[in-house]
Design a protein around this motif. Structure first.
Motif, short mmCIF file in Angstrom:
data_model
loop_
_atom_site.label_atom_id
_atom_site.label_comp_id
_atom_site.label_asym_id
_atom_site.label_seq_id
_atom_site.Cartn_x
_atom_site.Cartn_y
_atom_site.Cartn_z
N ASP A 63 0.84 -1.19 0.00
CA ASP A 63 0.00 0.00 0.00
C ASP A 63 0.89 1.25 0.00
O ASP A 63 2.12 1.16 -0.10
CB ASP A 63 -0.97 -0.02 1.19
CG ASP A 63 -0.25 -0.03 2.53
OD1 ASP A 63 0.97 0.27 2.57
OD2 ASP A 63 -0.90 -0.34 3.55
N LYS A 64 0.26 2.42 0.14
CA LYS A 64 1.01 3.68 0.07
C LYS A 64 2.01 3.83 1.21
O LYS A 64 2.94 4.64 1.12
CB LYS A 64 0.04 4.86 0.06
CG LYS A 64 -0.84 4.95 1.30
CD LYS A 64 -1.83 6.10 1.18
CE LYS A 64 -2.74 6.17 2.41
NZ LYS A 64 -3.72 7.29 2.28
N ILE A 69 0.18 -6.00 1.35
CA ILE A 69 -1.26 -6.21 1.49
C ILE A 69 -1.77 -7.36 0.62
O ILE A 69 -2.91 -7.78 0.76
CB ILE A 69 -2.06 -4.93 1.17
CG1 ILE A 69 -1.73 -4.41 -0.24
CG2 ILE A 69 -1.80 -3.86 2.22
CD1 ILE A 69 -2.59 -3.22 -0.67
N GLY A 162 -4.41 -6.08 3.94
CA GLY A 162 -5.11 -6.04 2.66
C GLY A 162 -6.56 -6.46 2.78
O GLY A 162 -6.90 -7.38 3.52
N ASP A 166 -9.52 -3.27 -1.76
CA ASP A 166 -8.28 -2.72 -2.31
C ASP A 166 -8.01 -3.25 -3.72
O ASP A 166 -7.17 -2.69 -4.43
CB ASP A 166 -7.09 -3.09 -1.41
CG ASP A 166 -7.21 -2.53 -0.01
OD1 ASP A 166 -7.73 -1.40 0.14
OD2 ASP A 166 -6.78 -3.21 0.95
#
Length: 501
Positions: A63-64, A69, A162, A166
């Motif tokens: 992820d960012k 995730i 996760g 997403d």
């Protein structure tokens, strides 16, 4: 009762205060060590002997915040030794769904070993034994191949924090594929290699949007080309619903082709001539009639019904009762009603003998799917275990994760008026920015899911640069490569596409 309520409320507040109340958020899933299986092989492709390495592995997606995730499962076939990476293309291959693993293209067309099913769609390949053969028409002499399974399919799965949201959506899915491809290219030092996408069905929806996504995120990656098998870019033309007028236009020539195949229409004419005649009728006569609707006179309705009966092989009286609008599910049951058979949707050549002879639509499912799916699943599992030496602690999922797919194309809270999905404009934009990118579109005449006329209708609009698009046609269905002559022809067409200047 009130005292009991106050006591319960007090206990709940105390539990929360001391951190003992159940957590509302989902507990993070474990992040196991990624598995990798590497084997070396030799095969003959395009008449050349090729040594290659097969790498079946999990790749973490983040992820960012950089937290893992999910893992993507992929199988990469790379020439050994590699040679000059700037001259060795790599093609990323995936199926559709949404929520389908890459098994179909892997074991049906692109892979070094493929499963053999009845080319003429006359028998059921549903029960063992099955036949796995060397794919002498494979493309490893020309390009490396990377087969990708989206989250929820194959061995790809959520890990850590996760969540399905997403990944299970049009934009989310594209973002995950873009991250994987950039990661693979970086880890394998292939930024200088020519790059292609090969998608089937929803995989073409993905590919059109993915080409644009790869240009962004501060990591501009330009593609050399896309191979779109049974394209599904604009869903208005591939969704047979009562009030979707576009679909009545786009499906009619495929109905005509299928009726011709089953000798219900167009006898004495070639398939190409008969379908062209139907195209002409659709553009010149059927479209105006559909838009005129109830303003048509009785004489006009009768004239149109006669022509529709001529092209589809259905009874004129049935067409009139259908108000000149033939839904695909009904066509599947009506075309061979005299034989008590329902034709397939993925491939109109297939036929299923159903107990309920008068149901409106096929009730057993799609004969073109259930007659070959077990062969594909068994062959992939056997091939992974026996030749790629894959040993996993869970089953390979051929489809999953697509039941609650998010089609919304803008963030929550932003105005959005739902309409059929259409990623064709994104393809058009990408082609105009990347003037070197070219597109091959493979269409099956008997594909009753994503009709060939819809491909023509879609690519004639949406800002697509048509002089860099090649349309190819095959006498098969959605998976035209199940028809052996088409497998050979498709291979030849892709070979020419990859090698032309």
């Amino acid at each position: 009762m009130r005292n009991l309520y106050l006591l319960t409320l007090c206990l709940t507040m105390c539990l929360r205060l001391f951190g003992q109340a159940p957590k509302k958020e989902t507990e993070p899933k474990p992040i196991p060590q990624a598995k990798s299986f590497v084997t070396n092989h030799q095969g003959s492709f395009g008449g050349k002997s090729i040594n290659y390495t097969a790498t079946a592995k999990e790749t973490f997606l983040t992820d960012k915040n950089g937290d893992s995730i999910a893992t993507f499962w992929s199988v990469a076939y790379t020439k050994s030794p590699m040679g000059d990476v700037a001259k060795r293309p790599v093609t990323f291959v995936f199926n559709g769904g949404p929520g389908s693993a890459s098994m179909w293209l892997h074991m049906g067309f692109f892979g070094p070993k493929i499963v053999k099913v009845d080319s003429e769609a006359k028998s059921d390949d549903g029960a063992a034994p099955y036949t796995l053969i060397t794919n002498e028409h494979g493309l490893l002499d020309l390009t490396d191949l990377v087969f990708i399974d989206p989250v929820g399919t194959g061995y790809s799965r959520l890990v850590g924090k996760g969540e399905g949201k997403d990944f299970y959506g049009l934009k989310e899915d594209v973002a995950s594929f873009a991250q994987f491809i950039r990661t693979w290219v970086t880890e394998n030092e292939r930024w200088f290699s020519p790059k292609y996408l090969a998608g089937e069905s929803y995989g073409t929806t993905r590919a059109a949007a993915l080409g644009k996504a790869l240009e962004g995120s501060g990591q501009n990656m330009a593609l050399n080309g896309m191979i779109l098998i049974s394209q599904a870019l604009d869903y208005a033309g591939s969704t047979s619903e009562p009030n979707n007028i576009t679909s009545f236009i786009t499906y009619l020539p495929s109905m005509a082709a299928t009726a011709w195949y089953h000798k219900k229409a167009g006898q004495g004419k070639s398939l190409e001539n008969f379908t062209q005649e139907c195209r002409n009728f659709t553009y010149s006569t059927y479209i105006p009639a559909l838009y005129k609707g109830s303003l048509l006179s009785d004489d006009e309705k009768n004239t149109i019904a006669e022509k529709l009966a001529y092209f589809t092989g259905l009874e004129k009286t049935y067409i009139l009762r259908s108000n000149l609008r033939i839904l695909m599910g009904r066509f599947q049951k009506q075309l061979l009603q005299d034989k008590g058979l329902a034709i397939g949707r993925l491939d109109g050549r297939f036929m299923g003998d159903e107990e309920d002879k008068v149901s409106e639509r096929p009730h057993l499912g799609d004969a073109a799917s259930y007659q070959i799916s077990a062969a594909y699943t068994a062959s992939l599992n056997h091939y992974f275990a026996s030749e790629l030496k894959v040993k996993m602690d869970r089953p390979y999922i051929t489809s999953g994760g697509g039941s609650n797919w998010r089609w919304r194309t803008v963030p929550d809270g932003q105005y959005w008026e739902p309409m059929p999905v259409n990623t064709a404009p994104e393809l058009g934009e990408t082609m105009r920015r990347n003037t070197a990118m070219k597109v091959l579109v493979a269409c099956g005449y008997y594909d009753l899911i994503t009709p060939f006329f819809d491909a023509e209708y879609t690519f004639a609009r949406n800002g697509i640069v048509t002089d860099r698009v090649e349309m190819k046609y095959y006498e098969g269905g959605h998976m035209m490569y199940t028809h052996e002559p088409d497998l050979i022809q498709l291979s030849q067409d892709i070979r020419a596409f990859l090698t032309e200047d």
